[in-house]
Design a protein around this motif. Structure first.
Motif, mmCIF file in Angstrom:
data_model
loop_
_atom_site.group_PDB
_atom_site.id
_atom_site.type_symbol
_atom_site.label_atom_id
_atom_site.label_comp_id
_atom_site.label_asym_id
_atom_site.label_seq_id
_atom_site.Cartn_x
_atom_site.Cartn_y
_atom_site.Cartn_z
ATOM 1 N N ALA A 186 22.855 -18.475 -69.244
ATOM 2 C CA ALA A 186 23.009 -17.773 -68.076
ATOM 3 C C ALA A 186 23.186 -16.316 -68.129
ATOM 4 C CB ALA A 186 24.189 -18.343 -67.063
ATOM 5 N N LEU A 187 24.002 -15.906 -69.162
ATOM 6 C CA LEU A 187 24.142 -14.575 -69.464
ATOM 7 C C LEU A 187 22.839 -13.753 -70.051
ATOM 8 C CD1 LEU A 187 27.613 -14.137 -71.404
ATOM 9 C CD2 LEU A 187 26.651 -12.905 -69.404
ATOM 10 N N GLU A 188 21.996 -14.588 -70.843
ATOM 11 C CA GLU A 188 20.989 -13.927 -71.316
ATOM 12 C C GLU A 188 19.731 -13.723 -70.314
ATOM 13 O OE1 GLU A 188 20.054 -16.917 -74.514
ATOM 14 O OE2 GLU A 188 21.628 -16.039 -75.832
ATOM 15 N N LYS A 189 19.811 -14.487 -69.406
ATOM 16 C CA LYS A 189 18.986 -14.472 -68.387
ATOM 17 C C LYS A 189 19.238 -13.134 -67.577
ATOM 18 C CE LYS A 189 17.206 -17.090 -64.392
ATOM 19 N NZ LYS A 189 17.078 -18.243 -63.527
ATOM 20 N N GLU A 190 20.378 -13.114 -67.185
ATOM 21 C CA GLU A 190 21.014 -11.767 -66.387
ATOM 22 C C GLU A 190 20.508 -10.578 -67.302
ATOM 23 O OE1 GLU A 190 22.373 -9.529 -63.378
ATOM 24 O OE2 GLU A 190 21.404 -11.520 -63.572
ATOM 25 N N ILE A 191 20.692 -10.562 -68.507
ATOM 26 C CA ILE A 191 20.439 -9.479 -69.453
ATOM 27 C C ILE A 191 19.045 -9.020 -69.351
ATOM 28 C CG2 ILE A 191 20.293 -8.725 -71.899
ATOM 29 C CD1 ILE A 191 22.962 -10.461 -72.260
ATOM 30 N N GLU A 192 18.224 -9.909 -69.578
ATOM 31 C CA GLU A 192 16.666 -9.810 -69.535
ATOM 32 C C GLU A 192 16.365 -9.377 -68.043
ATOM 33 O OE1 GLU A 192 14.733 -9.437 -71.820
ATOM 34 O OE2 GLU A 192 16.553 -9.678 -73.146
ATOM 35 N N ARG A 193 16.923 -10.104 -66.901
ATOM 36 C CA ARG A 193 16.509 -9.448 -65.699
ATOM 37 C C ARG A 193 16.731 -8.056 -65.521
ATOM 38 N NH1 ARG A 193 18.576 -8.332 -60.773
ATOM 39 N NH2 ARG A 193 20.886 -8.155 -61.576
ATOM 40 N N LEU A 194 18.103 -7.542 -65.830
ATOM 41 C CA LEU A 194 18.413 -6.341 -65.695
ATOM 42 C C LEU A 194 17.404 -5.185 -66.600
ATOM 43 C CD1 LEU A 194 22.184 -6.002 -65.368
ATOM 44 C CD2 LEU A 194 20.551 -5.542 -63.817
ATOM 45 N N ARG A 195 17.194 -5.624 -68.014
ATOM 46 C CA ARG A 195 16.487 -4.956 -68.901
ATOM 47 C C ARG A 195 14.934 -4.731 -68.494
ATOM 48 N NH1 ARG A 195 13.395 -5.393 -73.143
ATOM 49 N NH2 ARG A 195 13.111 -7.318 -72.811
ATOM 50 N N ALA A 196 14.442 -5.585 -67.686
ATOM 51 C CA ALA A 196 12.945 -5.820 -67.378
ATOM 52 C C ALA A 196 12.876 -4.192 -66.530
ATOM 53 C CB ALA A 196 12.877 -6.887 -66.711
ATOM 54 N N PHE A 197 13.936 -3.701 -66.069
ATOM 55 C CA PHE A 197 13.697 -2.462 -65.192
ATOM 56 C C PHE A 197 13.560 -1.201 -66.166
ATOM 57 C CE2 PHE A 197 14.904 -5.532 -62.251
ATOM 58 C CZ PHE A 197 13.645 -5.585 -61.328
ATOM 59 N N GLN A 198 14.187 -1.477 -67.388
ATOM 60 C CA GLN A 198 14.296 -0.373 -68.257
ATOM 61 C C GLN A 198 13.447 -0.002 -69.355
ATOM 62 O OE1 GLN A 198 18.410 -1.469 -69.866
ATOM 63 N NE2 GLN A 198 19.234 -1.548 -67.506
ATOM 64 N N GLU A 199 13.230 1.457 -69.433
ATOM 65 C CA GLU A 199 12.233 1.774 -70.546
ATOM 66 C C GLU A 199 12.792 1.498 -71.979
ATOM 67 O OE1 GLU A 199 9.134 3.129 -70.552
ATOM 68 O OE2 GLU A 199 9.478 2.587 -68.147
ATOM 69 N N PRO A 200 12.007 1.089 -73.034
ATOM 70 C CA PRO A 200 12.785 0.697 -74.312
ATOM 71 C C PRO A 200 13.380 2.192 -74.848
ATOM 72 C CG PRO A 200 10.402 0.269 -74.191
ATOM 73 C CD PRO A 200 10.599 0.885 -72.880
ATOM 74 N N LEU A 201 14.395 1.760 -75.520
ATOM 75 C CA LEU A 201 15.287 2.982 -76.057
ATOM 76 C C LEU A 201 14.442 3.588 -77.216
ATOM 77 C CD1 LEU A 201 18.600 1.290 -76.036
ATOM 78 C CD2 LEU A 201 17.950 3.662 -75.065
ATOM 79 N N THR A 202 14.507 4.948 -77.376
ATOM 80 C CA THR A 202 14.117 5.786 -78.488
ATOM 81 C C THR A 202 15.120 6.305 -79.316
ATOM 82 O OG1 THR A 202 13.782 7.923 -77.126
ATOM 83 C CG2 THR A 202 11.770 6.182 -77.312
ATOM 84 N N SER A 203 16.552 5.839 -79.023
ATOM 85 C CA SER A 203 17.725 6.564 -79.543
ATOM 86 C C SER A 203 18.876 5.918 -79.251
ATOM 87 C CB SER A 203 17.802 7.991 -79.288
ATOM 88 O OG SER A 203 18.935 8.639 -79.715
ATOM 89 N N PHE A 204 19.897 6.011 -79.719
ATOM 90 C CA PHE A 204 21.018 5.354 -79.344
ATOM 91 C C PHE A 204 21.506 6.125 -77.973
ATOM 92 C CE2 PHE A 204 21.263 4.175 -83.997
ATOM 93 C CZ PHE A 204 21.386 2.652 -83.864
ATOM 94 N N VAL A 205 22.302 5.333 -77.470
ATOM 95 C CA VAL A 205 22.869 5.931 -76.089
ATOM 96 C C VAL A 205 24.261 6.457 -76.320
ATOM 97 C CG1 VAL A 205 23.276 5.482 -73.650
ATOM 98 C CG2 VAL A 205 21.386 4.492 -74.751
ATOM 99 N N LEU A 206 24.693 7.489 -75.926
ATOM 100 C CA LEU A 206 25.947 8.074 -76.016
ATOM 101 C C LEU A 206 26.735 7.604 -74.467
ATOM 102 C CD1 LEU A 206 25.863 11.643 -76.951
ATOM 103 C CD2 LEU A 206 26.269 9.701 -78.298
ATOM 104 N N SER A 207 28.055 7.043 -74.644
ATOM 105 C CA SER A 207 28.726 6.802 -73.417
ATOM 106 C C SER A 207 28.699 8.014 -72.399
ATOM 107 C CB SER A 207 30.002 6.387 -73.681
ATOM 108 O OG SER A 207 30.142 5.151 -74.590
ATOM 109 N N GLY A 208 28.511 7.844 -71.187
ATOM 110 C CA GLY A 208 28.424 8.476 -70.137
ATOM 111 C C GLY A 208 27.414 8.446 -69.196
#
Length: 193
Positions: free
Chosen positions: A97-119
């Motif tokens: 269930a968690l993995e399905k929700e992660i993938e549902r949200l991630r589907a709208f996001q561009e692939p990362l090209t760098s690490f992300v800073l908090s903020g």
């Protein structure tokens, strides 16, 4: 299950000990109590994250409330030592269930090209804090599992929850468009001269 709490203070912990659900007394510094406390701390941070959501994030708020209930269930699981028949254990169905929700949200996001800073947005910052606190809770449960038997699904759930909060942070930064990307060597402190 109905829970009734008649008193807030009991004085039972005044000497630095507390009880597990089966009555076992432990020092408040015991790894078992630390692990339960880390789940509680995580839960409080998720509550703060929910309080910082925009009004239009009702679905996410409901999901985060489910996460809070899951964290409480996990604490209840830890509160009853393995082998206790009264314990209601968290089951393996949580992971898919968690993995399905992660993938549902991630589907709208561009692939990362760098690490992300908090903020980014305040809510995304709270999601990053939830992510790092989940990691701390995970380390605490791993240490406890080296000492005593715990429900083996709890550590993988925390591992997945840290991934979940990462994609939630990106979702709250306009699906990553307002993420702050790490730029190696690009800080005031790394400049010479």
């Amino acid at each position: 299950m109905v829970v009734r709490i008649d008193r807030v203070f009991t004085r039972g912990g005044d000497k630095g000990e507390t009880s597990l659900g089966d009555g076992t007394r432990l020092s408040k510094s015991d790894l078992h109590i630390e692990a339960i406390g880390m789940l509680d701390e995580t839960n409080a941070i998720v509550g703060a994250l929910r309080a910082h959501l925009d009004a239009g994030e009702n679905d996410l708020s409901a999901r985060l409330k489910d996460v809070q209930n899951l964290l409480f269930d996990m604490g209840g699981d830890l509160c009853m030592p393995e082998g206790n028949e009264r314990a209601k254990r968290v089951g393996e169905g949580v992971l898919p269930a968690l993995e399905k929700e992660i993938e549902r949200l991630r589907a709208f996001q561009e692939p990362l090209t760098s690490f992300v800073l908090s903020g980014g947005s305040p809510a995304a910052s709270w999601a990053h804090l939830a992510r790092t606190t989940v990691r701390k809770a995970e380390r605490s449960l791993v240490a406890l599992s080296r000492k005593t038997a715990i429900n083996p699904i709890l550590v993988p759930i925390l591992n997945r929850l840290s991934d979940y909060f990462f994609v939630v942070s990106r979702h709250l930064n306009e699906d990553g468009r307002k993420d702050i990307l790490w730029q190696p060597g690009h800080s005031f402190f790394s400049q010479e001269g």
